[in-house]
Design an enzyme around this catalytic site. Structure first.
Site, PDB file in Angstrom:
ATOM      1  N   HIS A 128      -1.944 -65.850  70.937  1.00 34.21           N
ATOM      2  CA  HIS A 128      -2.136 -67.127  70.266  1.00 34.21           C
ATOM      3  C   HIS A 128      -0.807 -67.782  69.881  1.00 34.21           C
ATOM      4  CE1 HIS A 128      -4.691 -69.991  68.205  1.00 34.21           C
ATOM      5  NE2 HIS A 128      -4.108 -69.785  67.039  1.00 34.21           N
ATOM      6  N   HIS A 188      -0.874 -77.050  67.725  1.00 35.59           N
ATOM      7  CA  HIS A 188      -1.270 -75.658  67.938  1.00 35.59           C
ATOM      8  C   HIS A 188      -2.501 -75.321  67.110  1.00 35.59           C
ATOM      9  CE1 HIS A 188      -0.867 -71.234  66.829  1.00 35.59           C
ATOM     10  NE2 HIS A 188      -1.053 -71.209  68.137  1.00 35.59           N
ATOM     11  N   SER A 189      -3.497 -74.709  67.724  1.00 30.79           N
ATOM     12  CA  SER A 189      -4.653 -74.143  67.041  1.00 30.79           C
ATOM     13  C   SER A 189      -5.377 -75.209  66.213  1.00 30.79           C
ATOM     14  CB  SER A 189      -4.190 -72.955  66.181  1.00 30.79           C
ATOM     15  OG  SER A 189      -5.264 -72.170  65.756  1.00 30.79           O
ATOM     16  N   MET A 190      -5.451 -75.068  64.895  1.00 31.73           N
ATOM     17  CA  MET A 190      -6.180 -76.050  64.080  1.00 31.73           C
ATOM     18  C   MET A 190      -5.543 -77.436  64.141  1.00 31.73           C
ATOM     19  SD  MET A 190      -4.883 -77.290  60.942  1.00 31.73           S
ATOM     20  CE  MET A 190      -3.412 -76.961  59.954  1.00 31.73           C
TER      21      MET A 190
END
Length: 238
Positions: free
Chosen positions: A214, A71-73
């Site tokens: 997000h 997820h994300s980074m």
């Protein structure tokens, strides 16, 4: 069925997957989540955390033929892990995540986006070792479509994010593994337009859209699990 390892993004921990794990288990899969070094319950000093250390933590947690979800980074750690141990990984799933570009850091990729909505909420520590997210803005940035009680719970779990891993580039990014992307169309952290840029001319797997923030692991964990189930079935069939 499939073996999933779920890897959280900035300032989060394994806790953020609490609702996705039982949803995947109910579909017959094995699913686990980890705390990256210096996140969640992990007590690694933040000044010692590197992207390589993240990758090693992921590798230490994977079983054979694991599908990594970042997820994300965590797009960076799962890619770094896949470069080190491709024989132990079945596929990569980028969940509204940064897809590394060779020679570019995550911080540089963030600057490439048409806007940087998270930056106004980022609070850098005086020693520049970590940053945190302004608690007053965390719900608006991460959890605006999550029920209020869960959003407040999640906000209270957020931790400091080591900066060095986000200022480290990967010289190589091609893993040769199947890879999929789940875009979040109401994302107020990584702009959907930038997710479109990262998935333009996508190859090696599928691109799926979710109408969420997000944090689909909290706002719509059942639908997220269903998408992961479909990707797993497709991956295992090849």
């Amino acid at each position: 069925m499939a073996e999933f390892l779920l890897v959280h993004g900035s300032c989060h921990g394994a806790w953020c997957w609490r609702d996705v794990i039982p949803a995947l288990t109910a579909l017959g899969h094995s699913a686990r989540a980890i705390d990256l070094p210096s996140h969640g319950d992990d007590e690694t000093p933040p000044e010692t955390v590197t992207l390589d250390l993240y990758a090693d933590a992921v590798i230490a947690a994977i079983a054979p033929d694991t599908i990594l979800v970042g997820h994300s980074m965590a797009g960076y750690p799962i890619t770094a892990a896949a470069l080190k141990a491709p024989d132990r990984i079945k596929a990569l799933v980028y969940l509204c995540a940064y897809v590394p570009i060779a020679g570019k850091t995550l911080a540089e990729m963030r600057a490439m986006a048409p806007s940087q909505p998270l930056l106004e909420a980022v609070q850098v520590a005086p020693d520049r070792v970590t940053f945190t997210i302004d608690p007053a803005q965390a719900v608006a940035k991460f959890y605006h479509d999550v029920d209020p009680a869960t959003a407040d719970w999640a906000r209270a779990q957020l931790c400091a994010q080591p900066i060095l891993p986000q200022e480290t580039a990967l010289a190589q990014v091609a893993t040769g593994l199947p890879r999929h992307y789940i875009r979040c169309r109401d994302d107020r952290t990584i702009p959907p337009l930038f997710q479109d840029v990262m998935t333009k001319d996508w190859h090696g797997g599928r691109v799926i859209d979710m109408a969420t923030s997000h944090s689909p692991f909290l706002s719509d964990p059942t639908a997220l699990a269903a998408h992961l189930d479909a990707l797993a079935q497709e991956t295992l069939a090849t």
